[in-house]
Motif scaffolding. Structure first.
Motif, PDB file in Angstrom:
ATOM      1  N   TYR A 138       0.837  -1.198   0.000  1.00  0.00           N
ATOM      2  CA  TYR A 138       0.000   0.000   0.000  1.00  0.00           C
ATOM      3  C   TYR A 138       0.876   1.254   0.000  1.00  0.00           C
ATOM      4  N   ALA A 139       1.950   1.236   0.804  1.00  0.00           N
ATOM      5  CA  ALA A 139       2.873   2.382   0.852  1.00  0.00           C
ATOM      6  C   ALA A 139       3.547   2.578  -0.505  1.00  0.00           C
ATOM      7  N   ASP A 140       3.928   1.464  -1.146  1.00  0.00           N
ATOM      8  CA  ASP A 140       4.532   1.558  -2.479  1.00  0.00           C
ATOM      9  C   ASP A 140       3.534   2.123  -3.489  1.00  0.00           C
ATOM     10  N   TYR A 141       2.271   1.709  -3.362  1.00  0.00           N
ATOM     11  CA  TYR A 141       1.223   2.231  -4.246  1.00  0.00           C
ATOM     12  C   TYR A 141       1.069   3.739  -4.042  1.00  0.00           C
ATOM     13  N   GLN A 142       1.022   4.165  -2.781  1.00  0.00           N
ATOM     14  CA  GLN A 142       0.895   5.586  -2.467  1.00  0.00           C
ATOM     15  C   GLN A 142       2.096   6.380  -2.974  1.00  0.00           C
ATOM     16  N   ALA A 143       3.281   5.749  -2.979  1.00  0.00           N
ATOM     17  CA  ALA A 143       4.509   6.421  -3.431  1.00  0.00           C
ATOM     18  C   ALA A 143       4.612   6.456  -4.956  1.00  0.00           C
ATOM     19  N   GLY A 144       3.714   5.765  -5.638  1.00  0.00           N
ATOM     20  CA  GLY A 144       3.727   5.784  -7.099  1.00  0.00           C
ATOM     21  C   GLY A 144       4.556   4.681  -7.724  1.00  0.00           C
ATOM     22  N   THR A 145       4.958   3.677  -6.941  1.00  0.00           N
ATOM     23  CA  THR A 145       5.732   2.551  -7.482  1.00  0.00           C
ATOM     24  C   THR A 145       4.914   1.769  -8.501  1.00  0.00           C
ATOM     25  N   PHE A 146       3.628   1.658  -8.264  1.00  0.00           N
ATOM     26  CA  PHE A 146       2.736   0.958  -9.186  1.00  0.00           C
ATOM     27  C   PHE A 146       2.025   1.988 -10.060  1.00  0.00           C
ATOM     28  N   SER A 147       1.882   1.670 -11.320  1.00  0.00           N
ATOM     29  CA  SER A 147       1.245   2.624 -12.235  1.00  0.00           C
ATOM     30  C   SER A 147      -0.279   2.614 -12.121  1.00  0.00           C
ATOM     31  N   SER A 148      -0.824   1.591 -11.466  1.00  0.00           N
ATOM     32  CA  SER A 148      -2.275   1.540 -11.269  1.00  0.00           C
ATOM     33  C   SER A 148      -2.588   0.771 -10.000  1.00  0.00           C
ATOM     34  N   ALA A 149      -3.788   0.961  -9.508  1.00  0.00           N
ATOM     35  CA  ALA A 149      -4.222   0.223  -8.323  1.00  0.00           C
ATOM     36  C   ALA A 149      -4.288  -1.272  -8.630  1.00  0.00           C
ATOM     37  N   LEU A 150      -4.702  -1.607  -9.849  1.00  0.00           N
ATOM     38  CA  LEU A 150      -4.794  -3.017 -10.226  1.00  0.00           C
ATOM     39  C   LEU A 150      -3.442  -3.710 -10.087  1.00  0.00           C
ATOM     40  N   GLN A 151      -2.362  -3.050 -10.505  1.00  0.00           N
ATOM     41  CA  GLN A 151      -1.032  -3.652 -10.364  1.00  0.00           C
ATOM     42  C   GLN A 151      -0.701  -3.911  -8.902  1.00  0.00           C
ATOM     43  N   ALA A 152      -1.072  -2.998  -8.015  1.00  0.00           N
ATOM     44  CA  ALA A 152      -0.834  -3.184  -6.579  1.00  0.00           C
ATOM     45  C   ALA A 152      -1.678  -4.350  -6.055  1.00  0.00           C
ATOM     46  N   PHE A 153      -2.933  -4.443  -6.491  1.00  0.00           N
ATOM     47  CA  PHE A 153      -3.798  -5.539  -6.053  1.00  0.00           C
ATOM     48  C   PHE A 153      -3.228  -6.887  -6.506  1.00  0.00           C
ATOM     49  N   GLU A 154      -2.728  -6.917  -7.741  1.00  0.00           N
ATOM     50  CA  GLU A 154      -2.137  -8.152  -8.256  1.00  0.00           C
ATOM     51  C   GLU A 154      -0.867  -8.507  -7.496  1.00  0.00           C
ATOM     52  N   ALA A 155      -0.027  -7.515  -7.181  1.00  0.00           N
ATOM     53  CA  ALA A 155       1.209  -7.757  -6.440  1.00  0.00           C
ATOM     54  C   ALA A 155       0.913  -8.316  -5.050  1.00  0.00           C
ATOM     55  N   ALA A 156      -0.183  -7.889  -4.452  1.00  0.00           N
ATOM     56  CA  ALA A 156      -0.569  -8.359  -3.125  1.00  0.00           C
ATOM     57  C   ALA A 156      -1.308  -9.697  -3.185  1.00  0.00           C
ATOM     58  N   GLY A 157      -1.684 -10.125  -4.373  1.00  0.00           N
ATOM     59  CA  GLY A 157      -2.422 -11.373  -4.521  1.00  0.00           C
ATOM     60  C   GLY A 157      -3.907 -11.229  -4.260  1.00  0.00           C
ATOM     61  N   LEU A 158      -4.393 -10.009  -4.232  1.00  0.00           N
ATOM     62  CA  LEU A 158      -5.815  -9.776  -3.998  1.00  0.00           C
ATOM     63  C   LEU A 158      -6.640 -10.003  -5.260  1.00  0.00           C
ATOM     64  N   LYS A 159      -6.022  -9.783  -6.377  1.00  0.00           N
ATOM     65  CA  LYS A 159      -6.683  -9.991  -7.666  1.00  0.00           C
ATOM     66  C   LYS A 159      -5.713 -10.739  -8.572  1.00  0.00           C
ATOM     67  N   LYS A 160      -6.281 -11.502  -9.492  1.00  0.00           N
ATOM     68  CA  LYS A 160      -5.474 -12.200 -10.498  1.00  0.00           C
ATOM     69  C   LYS A 160      -5.815 -11.637 -11.864  1.00  0.00           C
ATOM     70  N   ARG A 161      -4.803 -11.540 -12.706  1.00  0.00           N
ATOM     71  CA  ARG A 161      -5.023 -11.067 -14.070  1.00  0.00           C
ATOM     72  C   ARG A 161      -5.809 -12.134 -14.823  1.00  0.00           C
ATOM     73  N   ARG A 162      -6.832 -11.691 -15.550  1.00  0.00           N
ATOM     74  CA  ARG A 162      -7.626 -12.634 -16.326  1.00  0.00           C
ATOM     75  C   ARG A 162      -6.824 -13.129 -17.521  1.00  0.00           C
ATOM     76  N   SER A 163      -7.014 -14.403 -17.842  1.00  0.00           N
ATOM     77  CA  SER A 163      -6.321 -14.988 -18.991  1.00  0.00           C
ATOM     78  C   SER A 163      -6.952 -14.461 -20.277  1.00  0.00           C
ATOM     79  N   ARG A 164      -6.243 -14.640 -21.373  1.00  0.00           N
ATOM     80  CA  ARG A 164      -6.805 -14.229 -22.667  1.00  0.00           C
ATOM     81  C   ARG A 164      -8.088 -15.002 -22.972  1.00  0.00           C
ATOM     82  N   LEU A 165      -8.111 -16.269 -22.557  1.00  0.00           N
ATOM     83  CA  LEU A 165      -9.319 -17.066 -22.776  1.00  0.00           C
ATOM     84  C   LEU A 165     -10.490 -16.482 -21.996  1.00  0.00           C
ATOM     85  N   GLN A 166     -10.258 -16.085 -20.744  1.00  0.00           N
ATOM     86  CA  GLN A 166     -11.327 -15.466 -19.963  1.00  0.00           C
ATOM     87  C   GLN A 166     -11.791 -14.166 -20.622  1.00  0.00           C
TER      88      GLN A 166
END
Length: 158
Positions: free
Chosen positions: A24-52
């Motif tokens: 969260y601190a890295d997200y606030q500092a701008g390390t991630f370009s989007s909230a989704l990237q931070a969520f994925e890094a934390a394992g809260l969300k998974k990127r959908r496959s091309r098939l999905q």
């Protein structure tokens, strides 16, 4: 029956802040370009496959879009996945099966007659050598193979 919980960015940001304070601190500092990237890094969300993604797009498509996509898919399936210049068009003067299929796809897409095709290739309209090669597996001249090579490139979008 209880109302299902809303799982929007606010929900995930709260969880990120609570369960993964460093990310969260890295997200606030701008390390991630989007909230989704931070969520994925934390394992809260998974990127959908091309098939999905494809399945989701199919469900959202209108009937006419589905018909058009199936039409495109039929043409794409007949088209080689390797770009034509990487594959030999002919072997010992005989057209390769992929080249025959590609010729037929382009001819159909452009509604060409055999005479129109020969004219596009730079040959006399009465020349039937390519038609014979497509129908009966007869050999074609090197000039025709070279012309087909250029023609495939110029019609790559079809």
């Amino acid at each position: 029956m209880p109302k299902p919980q809303k799982r929007d960015n606010t929900y995930y940001l709260e969880r990120l802040k609570r369960d993964h304070p460093k990310i969260y601190a890295d997200y606030q500092a701008g390390t991630f370009s989007s909230a989704l990237q931070a969520f994925e890094a934390a394992g809260l969300k998974k990127r959908r496959s091309r098939l999905q993604e494809l399945k989701n797009a199919w469900q959202a498509a209108s009937s006419s879009e589905k018909v058009e996509f199936l039409r495109w898919l039929k043409i794409a399936a007949a088209t080689p996945t390797v770009s034509p210049p990487a594959l030999p068009i002919a072997s010992s003067g005989l057209l390769q099966p992929w080249a025959k299929a590609r010729i037929q796809v382009i001819v159909k897409a452009k509604s060409l007659t055999s005479a129109d095709l020969m004219e596009e290739l730079g040959f006399d309209r009465s020349d039937t050598s390519l038609y014979r090669a497509l129908a009966r597996d007869t050999r074609v001249k090197r000039q025709l193979i070279d012309a087909l090579d250029k023609w495939f490139i110029s019609n790559a979008s079809l």
